[in-house]
Design a protein around this motif. Structure first.
Motif, PDB file in Angstrom:
ATOM      1  N   UNK A 238      -2.300 -77.651  -3.616  1.00 45.78           N
ATOM      2  CA  UNK A 238      -3.375 -78.288  -4.391  1.00 45.78           C
ATOM      3  C   UNK A 238      -3.790 -77.415  -5.579  1.00 45.78           C
ATOM      4  N   UNK A 239      -2.798 -76.677  -6.158  1.00 48.65           N
ATOM      5  CA  UNK A 239      -3.098 -75.736  -7.239  1.00 48.65           C
ATOM      6  C   UNK A 239      -3.613 -76.413  -8.506  1.00 48.65           C
ATOM      7  N   UNK A 240      -3.498 -77.762  -8.574  1.00 49.79           N
ATOM      8  CA  UNK A 240      -4.031 -78.461  -9.746  1.00 49.79           C
ATOM      9  C   UNK A 240      -5.535 -78.229  -9.884  1.00 49.79           C
ATOM     10  N   UNK A 241      -6.190 -77.904  -8.765  1.00 50.70           N
ATOM     11  CA  UNK A 241      -7.628 -77.612  -8.798  1.00 50.70           C
ATOM     12  C   UNK A 241      -7.926 -76.477  -9.776  1.00 50.70           C
ATOM     13  N   UNK A 242      -7.068 -75.435  -9.822  1.00 45.40           N
ATOM     14  CA  UNK A 242      -7.302 -74.312 -10.734  1.00 45.40           C
ATOM     15  C   UNK A 242      -7.311 -74.794 -12.182  1.00 45.40           C
ATOM     16  N   UNK A 243      -6.410 -75.730 -12.515  1.00 46.00           N
ATOM     17  CA  UNK A 243      -6.362 -76.249 -13.882  1.00 46.00           C
ATOM     18  C   UNK A 243      -7.624 -77.055 -14.196  1.00 46.00           C
ATOM     19  N   UNK A 244      -8.069 -77.914 -13.235  1.00 45.98           N
ATOM     20  CA  UNK A 244      -9.287 -78.702 -13.456  1.00 45.98           C
ATOM     21  C   UNK A 244     -10.499 -77.771 -13.628  1.00 45.98           C
ATOM     22  N   UNK A 272       6.932 -76.225 -11.891  1.00 45.13           N
ATOM     23  CA  UNK A 272       7.054 -76.170 -13.359  1.00 45.13           C
ATOM     24  C   UNK A 272       5.975 -76.996 -14.047  1.00 45.13           C
ATOM     25  N   UNK A 273       5.611 -78.141 -13.482  1.00 47.46           N
ATOM     26  CA  UNK A 273       4.606 -79.004 -14.121  1.00 47.46           C
ATOM     27  C   UNK A 273       3.242 -78.310 -14.137  1.00 47.46           C
ATOM     28  N   UNK A 274       2.867 -77.710 -12.973  1.00 43.48           N
ATOM     29  CA  UNK A 274       1.591 -76.999 -12.914  1.00 43.48           C
ATOM     30  C   UNK A 274       1.593 -75.796 -13.857  1.00 43.48           C
ATOM     31  N   UNK A 275       2.703 -75.045 -13.845  1.00 41.60           N
ATOM     32  CA  UNK A 275       2.783 -73.834 -14.680  1.00 41.60           C
ATOM     33  C   UNK A 275       2.686 -74.188 -16.165  1.00 41.60           C
ATOM     34  N   UNK A 276       3.295 -75.310 -16.553  1.00 40.43           N
ATOM     35  CA  UNK A 276       3.183 -75.728 -17.955  1.00 40.43           C
ATOM     36  C   UNK A 276       1.720 -75.991 -18.316  1.00 40.43           C
ATOM     37  N   UNK A 277       0.979 -76.677 -17.392  1.00 42.08           N
ATOM     38  CA  UNK A 277      -0.431 -76.981 -17.648  1.00 42.08           C
ATOM     39  C   UNK A 277      -1.249 -75.691 -17.775  1.00 42.08           C
ATOM     40  N   UNK A 278      -0.974 -74.688 -16.891  1.00 41.86           N
ATOM     41  CA  UNK A 278      -1.709 -73.423 -16.959  1.00 41.86           C
ATOM     42  C   UNK A 278      -1.413 -72.681 -18.268  1.00 41.86           C
ATOM     43  N   UNK A 279      -0.139 -72.693 -18.674  1.00 36.56           N
ATOM     44  CA  UNK A 279       0.245 -71.990 -19.905  1.00 36.56           C
ATOM     45  C   UNK A 279      -0.364 -72.662 -21.137  1.00 36.56           C
ATOM     46  N   UNK A 280      -0.399 -73.975 -21.136  1.00 35.29           N
ATOM     47  CA  UNK A 280      -1.013 -74.669 -22.280  1.00 35.29           C
ATOM     48  C   UNK A 280      -2.525 -74.393 -22.310  1.00 35.29           C
ATOM     49  N   UNK A 281      -3.110 -74.306 -21.105  1.00 31.52           N
ATOM     50  CA  UNK A 281      -4.530 -73.952 -21.059  1.00 31.52           C
ATOM     51  C   UNK A 281      -4.789 -72.561 -21.606  1.00 31.52           C
TER      52      UNK A 281
END
Length: 555
Positions: A238-244, A272-281
């Motif tokens: 559920x690592x998407x929580x970190x991005x939110x 890869x999808x989560x990591x891309x979101x973190x890097x763009x953030x």
């Protein structure tokens, strides 16, 4: 064991393994039944299947020896096995077989089962990116959960529909549905589920500038979901929580907090999808800080992660396409083999029957010659008697001889008539057999439209080019029924036109799923029509299967 695997599947696995190891003398049926319970329990606890061999043995056994409930349960397990093996076409095919079996039984009894099957079908379709089909499956899951009065099942299935709406970019509808679900969860005392259901709305709400509402959603999630510990760490997957969380803090201008959550997300996942979101953030955060070198660095890293994600997705889709192709090839080979086997059996029957007719004709010819010789012997005996009767008057001898000739001619005339009639009958039988042989051979391409081969044409339609039968084909079929099944045709006035169509297809041996294709209807409609006709024709209640048995007993 039946009760235990449904209430506590983890304990059921241990109990079944222990019991089976200590009782090697149990019957094959009991062993197969316990194996089915264990597979269902393994599926319930989320333990992935690594092979289909055991599940296939269970399906093959219960196909021949099990009840309808056992058969549909076995096909459900086999579909779940292929789901775990990423063989989605076969998974969907087995789920459909389970549903078809459930449709022929008591619907009230199987609502919970159908809710589970359609939910699994929706998950498989979602993995194949078939969003519209997944939405239909989840809607059916909601329908059967409502019939079963399973409130939690209804809400969970509707939550899956919200996921489909989000993936279809229908975000307003998805947000409204999740807000409704939040209120319903709270009404039913499901606080944990209520705290989770609004989290997917975070990105949409941030895009609309509703930062405070996002804050309330995240705080509720952190307090009540049980997914986030006191240090702010979320459970794996559920690592998407970190991005939110990071996006929320960035919107509140808490740059250091946002950087912390973006970096925590990078360290916690390889997706890869989560990591891309973190890097763009990270790139967006450094852009706010005016650090152009860091912006360029993390933008390039995000691009690379995007490329990796694309390659991974492409590989997955290729594997899915290969699985679909393999499944389609196997089905085609099976159909071709079945068609060749049927054609060979038909040819063999034609040859055998032709040979028997030929033997019959030869036997008749032999009897005819034997009869001629017998008549010749009688004629000679009469001549001898005439010559030996020297003491009798010539007049009496002539009268007796003339009478004997007349009797002989009458007898030969009668015998000749019988023999000619038999020969003509056998010739007609040979001609009919030859005509049927030609019809069977010609019908293999599905182009013959004569009454004698309309059945073959319909088999061809349901096997190779599924579609509804045309008006012309229905007319030919009804002419065929009127000629060869007059008792069935006589029931036309008793039932409705649709019921009569279903009746003649059942009489000819078509399966419910094939009847649904030819009549352009659904399986439940076909099943209901069969039950209604049974009540009309027998004046008693019964199931769709009772009607099938009844109509096939008619001559």
């Amino acid at each position: 064991m039946d009760t235990l695997y449904q209430q506590n599947p983890a304990e059921a696995i241990i109990a079944i393994d222990s019991f089976m190891s200590c009782h090697n003398d149990m019957s094959q049926h009991n062993r197969m039944l316990l194996t089915l319970y264990r597979l269902r329990a393994q599926n319930s606890v989320g333990e992935p299947f690594a092979s289909d061999s055991l599940a296939r043995k269970v399906v093959e056994y219960f196909d021949d020896n099990g009840s309808v409930e056992e058969q549909m349960s076995a096909y459900y397990v086999l579909g779940s096995v292929y789901r775990d093996l990423d063989n989605y076409p076969e998974a969907l095919a087995d789920y459909q077989k389970a549903v078809a079996l459930a449709d022929t039984t008591d619907g009230n009894k199987n609502n919970a089962f159908l809710n589970r099957v359609y939910g699994q079908m929706g998950n498989v379709l979602l993995r194949q990116l078939a969003f519209n089909e997944a939405g239909v499956a989840y809607s059916l899951a909601v329908r059967f959960a409502c019939k079963d009065k399973d409130t939690l099942g209804v809400l969970l299935s509707k939550e899956q529909i919200a996921n489909v709406l989000y993936l279809q970019n229908r975000r307003d509808e998805a947000c409204k549905l999740r807000e409704w679900l939040h209120d319903e969860y709270l009404k039913n005392g499901l606080v944990r589920e209520a705290s989770k259901v609004l989290v997917p709305n975070v990105s949409t709400l941030l895009g609309r500038g509703k930062v405070e509402e996002v804050g309330r959603i995240l705080r509720s999630y952190e307090e009540h979901s049980g997914d986030v510990d006191s240090l702010g760490n979320v459970v794996s997957g559920l690592e998407k929580y970190y991005n939110d969380k990071a996006n929320y803090l960035l919107a509140k201008s808490d740059v250091s907090g946002a950087l912390g959550y973006y970096r925590k997300g990078m360290q916690s996942t390889d997706d890869h999808e989560y990591r891309e979101a973190f890097l763009r953030g990270l790139a967006q955060t450094y852009k706010k800080l005016g650090l152009s070198d860091s912006v360029a660095k993390y933008s390039e890293l995000a691009r690379r992660e995007n490329d990796s994600a694309y390659v991974e997705l492409s590989t997955l889709r290729m594997q899915q396409m290969q699985a679909a192709y393999n499944y389609s090839s196997k089905e085609t080979e099976a159909l071709v083999a079945k068609s060749k086997e049927a054609e060979a059996i038909t040819r063999l029957k034609t040859v055998v029957l032709s040979f028997l007719v030929l033997l019959s004709v030869l036997a008749l010819l032999f009897l005819r010659e034997r009869h001629k010789k017998s008549m010749e012997r009688i004629r000679r005996m009469l001549q001898i008697q005439q010559l030996e009767a020297e003491n009798e008057s010539k007049r009496n001898n002539l009268l007796a001889l003339e009478q004997g000739k007349k009797d002989l001619d009458i007898l030969m005339s009668k015998q000749q008539s019988k023999i000619n009639a038999l020969i003509e009958e056998k010739k007609e039988l040979v001609a009919k057999l030859q005509g049927k042989g030609r019809s069977s051979a010609d019908s293999s391409d599905g182009t013959d439209n004569q009454n004698g081969s309309i059945i073959s044409l319909l088999w061809h339609i349901v096997d190779k080019t599924p579609r509804a039968a045309t008006r012309k084909e229905w007319n030919q079929l009804k002419l065929y029924i009127e000629e060869f099944y007059p008792q069935t045709f006589a029931l036309k006035s008793v039932v409705s036109p649709f019921e009569f169509d279903v009746m003649i297809l059942v009489r000819l041996g078509f399966k419910p799923s094939e009847i649904a294709v030819l009549t352009d209807s659904s399986l439940p409609n076909v099943s209901n029509a069969r039950k209604r006709m049974y009540e009309k024709l027998t004046k008693s209640e019964g199931s769709a299967k009772d009607f099938d048995k009844y109509i096939k007993t008619l001559i």
